[in-house]
Design a protein around this motif. Structure first.
Motif, mmCIF file in Angstrom:
data_model
loop_
_atom_site.group_PDB
_atom_site.id
_atom_site.type_symbol
_atom_site.label_atom_id
_atom_site.label_comp_id
_atom_site.label_asym_id
_atom_site.label_seq_id
_atom_site.Cartn_x
_atom_site.Cartn_y
_atom_site.Cartn_z
ATOM 1 N N LYS A 113 -10.242 5.750 -7.946
ATOM 2 C CA LYS A 113 -11.549 5.383 -7.420
ATOM 3 C C LYS A 113 -11.741 3.874 -7.276
ATOM 4 O O LYS A 113 -12.683 3.428 -6.613
ATOM 5 N N THR A 114 -10.852 3.072 -7.915
ATOM 6 C CA THR A 114 -11.055 1.614 -7.885
ATOM 7 C C THR A 114 -9.881 0.838 -7.285
ATOM 8 O O THR A 114 -9.947 -0.381 -7.184
ATOM 9 N N LYS A 115 -8.808 1.537 -6.906
ATOM 10 C CA LYS A 115 -7.646 0.844 -6.346
ATOM 11 C C LYS A 115 -7.989 0.079 -5.070
ATOM 12 O O LYS A 115 -7.309 -0.866 -4.680
ATOM 13 N N HIS A 116 -9.054 0.511 -4.410
ATOM 14 C CA HIS A 116 -9.425 -0.156 -3.162
ATOM 15 C C HIS A 116 -9.769 -1.634 -3.386
ATOM 16 O O HIS A 116 -9.711 -2.440 -2.455
ATOM 17 N N GLY A 117 -10.107 -2.008 -4.626
ATOM 18 C CA GLY A 117 -10.426 -3.416 -4.903
ATOM 19 C C GLY A 117 -9.239 -4.324 -4.673
ATOM 20 O O GLY A 117 -9.340 -5.346 -3.970
ATOM 21 N N ILE A 134 0.825 -1.216 0.000
ATOM 22 C CA ILE A 134 0.000 0.000 0.000
ATOM 23 C C ILE A 134 0.854 1.260 0.000
ATOM 24 O O ILE A 134 0.351 2.359 -0.242
ATOM 25 N N GLY A 135 2.150 1.098 0.264
ATOM 26 C CA GLY A 135 3.052 2.247 0.272
ATOM 27 C C GLY A 135 3.405 2.741 -1.123
ATOM 28 O O GLY A 135 4.039 3.797 -1.262
ATOM 29 N N GLU A 136 3.025 1.993 -2.150
ATOM 30 C CA GLU A 136 3.300 2.408 -3.534
ATOM 31 C C GLU A 136 1.998 2.387 -4.337
ATOM 32 O O GLU A 136 1.756 1.486 -5.149
ATOM 33 N N PRO A 137 1.141 3.372 -4.135
ATOM 34 C CA PRO A 137 -0.170 3.403 -4.803
ATOM 35 C C PRO A 137 -0.092 3.347 -6.325
ATOM 36 O O PRO A 137 -1.013 2.827 -6.968
ATOM 37 N N SER A 138 1.000 3.872 -6.905
ATOM 38 C CA SER A 138 1.112 3.879 -8.367
ATOM 39 C C SER A 138 1.185 2.477 -8.952
ATOM 40 O O SER A 138 0.885 2.268 -10.135
ATOM 41 N N THR A 173 -14.313 -3.706 6.203
ATOM 42 C CA THR A 173 -15.485 -2.997 5.704
ATOM 43 C C THR A 173 -15.089 -2.275 4.413
ATOM 44 O O THR A 173 -13.897 -2.184 4.079
ATOM 45 N N TYR A 174 -16.082 -1.752 3.716
ATOM 46 C CA TYR A 174 -15.808 -1.037 2.463
ATOM 47 C C TYR A 174 -14.913 0.183 2.723
ATOM 48 O O TYR A 174 -13.948 0.443 1.995
ATOM 49 N N ARG A 175 -15.191 0.920 3.763
ATOM 50 C CA ARG A 175 -14.447 2.151 4.061
ATOM 51 C C ARG A 175 -13.007 1.867 4.479
ATOM 52 O O ARG A 175 -12.097 2.652 4.177
ATOM 53 N N GLU A 176 -12.764 0.750 5.173
ATOM 54 C CA GLU A 176 -11.443 0.474 5.741
ATOM 55 C C GLU A 176 -10.350 0.273 4.695
ATOM 56 O O GLU A 176 -9.164 0.415 5.014
ATOM 57 N N VAL A 177 -10.702 -0.051 3.449
ATOM 58 C CA VAL A 177 -9.674 -0.346 2.445
ATOM 59 C C VAL A 177 -9.481 0.796 1.449
ATOM 60 O O VAL A 177 -8.755 0.642 0.463
ATOM 61 N N GLN A 178 -10.097 1.933 1.695
ATOM 62 C CA GLN A 178 -9.903 3.080 0.812
ATOM 63 C C GLN A 178 -8.498 3.658 1.018
ATOM 64 O O GLN A 178 -7.911 3.566 2.101
ATOM 65 N N LEU A 179 -7.946 4.258 -0.049
ATOM 66 C CA LEU A 179 -6.567 4.758 -0.003
ATOM 67 C C LEU A 179 -6.308 5.682 1.183
ATOM 68 O O LEU A 179 -5.251 5.605 1.804
ATOM 69 N N LYS A 200 -7.668 5.635 4.058
ATOM 70 C CA LYS A 200 -8.040 5.017 5.333
ATOM 71 C C LYS A 200 -7.220 3.762 5.655
ATOM 72 O O LYS A 200 -7.109 3.359 6.819
ATOM 73 N N VAL A 201 -6.614 3.145 4.636
ATOM 74 C CA VAL A 201 -6.042 1.812 4.815
ATOM 75 C C VAL A 201 -4.841 1.791 5.771
ATOM 76 O O VAL A 201 -4.619 0.801 6.478
ATOM 77 N N ASP A 202 -4.057 2.895 5.809
ATOM 78 C CA ASP A 202 -2.931 2.931 6.759
ATOM 79 C C ASP A 202 -3.427 2.791 8.195
ATOM 80 O O ASP A 202 -2.849 2.053 9.006
ATOM 81 N N GLU A 203 -4.490 3.494 8.506
ATOM 82 C CA GLU A 203 -5.087 3.400 9.844
ATOM 83 C C GLU A 203 -5.633 1.994 10.090
ATOM 84 O O GLU A 203 -5.530 1.458 11.201
ATOM 85 N N THR A 204 -6.204 1.396 9.057
ATOM 86 C CA THR A 204 -6.744 0.031 9.166
ATOM 87 C C THR A 204 -5.642 -0.964 9.512
ATOM 88 O O THR A 204 -5.796 -1.817 10.390
ATOM 89 N N VAL A 205 -4.505 -0.835 8.802
ATOM 90 C CA VAL A 205 -3.377 -1.743 9.053
ATOM 91 C C VAL A 205 -2.862 -1.560 10.480
ATOM 92 O O VAL A 205 -2.574 -2.534 11.183
#
Length: 469
Positions: A57-61, A46-50, A190-196, A198-203
């Protein structure tokens, strides 16, 4: 001799328990490290979003897929089981996103529960055999919402959305031939937890959970390897066997040494065997008492096994001497003199284990040992024979006064250590106290709501627990 043998046995029991705990704690530490490594792999991703598939809008998948596998693997590592989730053998854009227990899983993280079900149906239509060999993951909050709708709890959803959910669930079950809950299962996220954003906090949240779970597991290991009543009973039982063996061997040897009778040559008469049997029984009984007492002293007062063994020997010897004194068989001075010899073993062992590197001059060694032995005598007699303790105090005062300052300093530290024992010796040999301990533990268990069927109330309950497979 018998008490020292029992001390060695109990010391071995304590050491084995401590060694077993060390091994398990080390294994748990390694398991925690492996769990954190799995989370580090996720952080690198997740540290390299590119490099993550899809638009912003779809990277969360794909993020949801990585979180699912990493968290599941970390939990399995922590539980010291083989990780069940993996990307091995799965293409990055294949119809399968990952495998769990060797079963294909497709992850569908779409905004809205109804939309997610639509995506599931579309995948099932495109890959018609997938439902036979795999299942789907959707956000756990959406899965919970769908189950509530099926129960009739629709919340703020419109009637149209509710009808659509019912229809799609029915279609999924008809197409797959399986219950909805088996075909579509909740993700760890959850759906929200994997958004770009939010995901750092989730981890971080998952890492904290792993840390807390690890602390619980380590505490469970520690508690499981603490001294216990059950192990104390085992120690007493084993010590009884040791005492019986020492009693048997000692009596057989005395028969040979004093009477020339060789047990191996069949020279024992019925009377000889009766004597040997009585000695063995006494040894077993004494060993059991000594074993329980030494177990208490080593685990509750942090005494070494040799010191505890010597301490118990002295206690048993003192009991006999005090009985003779009260019965008029010994004078006061004879009691003190004999008690000094009885306690000398414990004094010597105590001096060796407690003095450490302190140098005690040989000419005053006897005085130091006498002072320590006197401390033991006072501990064993307590306030039950004030005349003895007063006479002993006078004698010890003169002895200590003759010692130089350095030796008195060492002696003071030794006496402080012995003072820690308090009434522990009395408690160790007090059967009524042990009975009260059992009653108290039962009351505590009931107060915490422990089921009555799980309580150990009697000796037969304990025997059944100890022998259960």
């Amino acid at each position: 001799m018998a008490d020292q043998a029992v001390g060695i046995y109990v010391g071995g029991l304590n050491s084995a328990r401590a060694a077993a705990e060390t091994v398990l704690q080390s294994a748990q530490d390694k398991a925690f490290d492996n769990a954190l490594e799995a989370m580090d792999t996720l952080r690198s991703f997740i540290g390299e979003p590119s490099k993550i598939l899809g638009s912003l809008k779809t990277k969360h998948g794909e993020i949801a897929e990585q979180v699912e596998v990493a968290v599941r693997r970390a939990r399995d590592f922590l539980a010291q089981t083989t990780p069940r989730a993996t990307f091995d053998g799965v293409g990055r854009t294949a119809p399968v996103d990952y495998k769990i227990d060797g079963i294909d899983v497709q992850s569908k993280f779409i905004n809205g529960a109804n939309n997610g079900l639509t995506q599931v149906l579309e995948h099932m239509d495109t890959y018609k055999d997938f439902g036979d060999n795999g299942f789907y993951h959707i956000p756990k909050d959406q899965h919970a919402q769908i189950l509530e709708v099926l129960k009739g709890n629709t919340g703020e959803l419109s009637d149209k959305t509710v009808r659509a959910i019912h229809e799609k669930v029915a279609e999924i079950e008809f197409t797959s031939g399986q219950p909805f809950a088996e075909v579509v299962q909740p993700s760890v996220s959850t759906y929200r937890e994997v958004q770009l954003g939010k995901v750092d906090e989730t981890v971080s949240h998952h890492e904290q959970d792993l840390k807390k779970q690890n602390e619980v597991l380590k505490d469970q290991i520690r508690i499981k390897h603490e001294p216990s009543i059950a192990e104390g009973v085992r120690a007493a039982a084993g010590a009884a066997a040791v005492g019986a063996a020492v009693g048997l061997t000692t009596k057989v040897w005395k028969k040979y040494r004093c009477e020339g009778k060789n047990v191996f040559a069949g020279q024992f008469t019925l009377e000889d065997w009766k004597e040997v049997g009585l000695s063995t029984a006494k040894g077993a009984a004494g060993g059991a008492v000594a074993g329980g007492a030494i177990y208490a002293l080593t685990n509750c007062a942090a005494l070494s096994a040799p010191f505890a063994g010597a301490f118990v020997s002295a206690a048993k010897g003192m009991a006999s001497l005090v009985a003779d004194y009260r019965g008029g068989k010994l004078s006061l001075d004879a009691l003190i003199d004999n008690a000094m010899f009885v306690c000398s073993d414990a004094a010597i062992v105590g001096l060796c284990t407690a003095a450490g590197q302190a140098l005690i001059p040989v000419p005053v060694l006897g005085a130091v040992l006498g002072s320590i032995a006197g401390k033991f005598i006072s501990t064993f007699i307590g306030g039950k024979a004030r005349e003895v303790t007063n006479r002993l105090a006078e004698r010890m005062k003169r002895v200590v006064a003759a010692l130089d300052k350095a030796v008195r300093k060492v002696l003071k530290s030794l006496e402080q250590m012995f003072d820690r024992l308090g009434d522990l010796t009395v408690a160790a040999f007090d059967l009524s106290a042990n009975t009260r301990l059992l009653e108290t533990s039962l009351a505590l268990a009931r107060a915490h709501g422990v089921n009555e069927s799980l309580l150990i109330r009697t000796d037969s309950d304990l025997d059944a627990f100890m022998t259960a497979l």
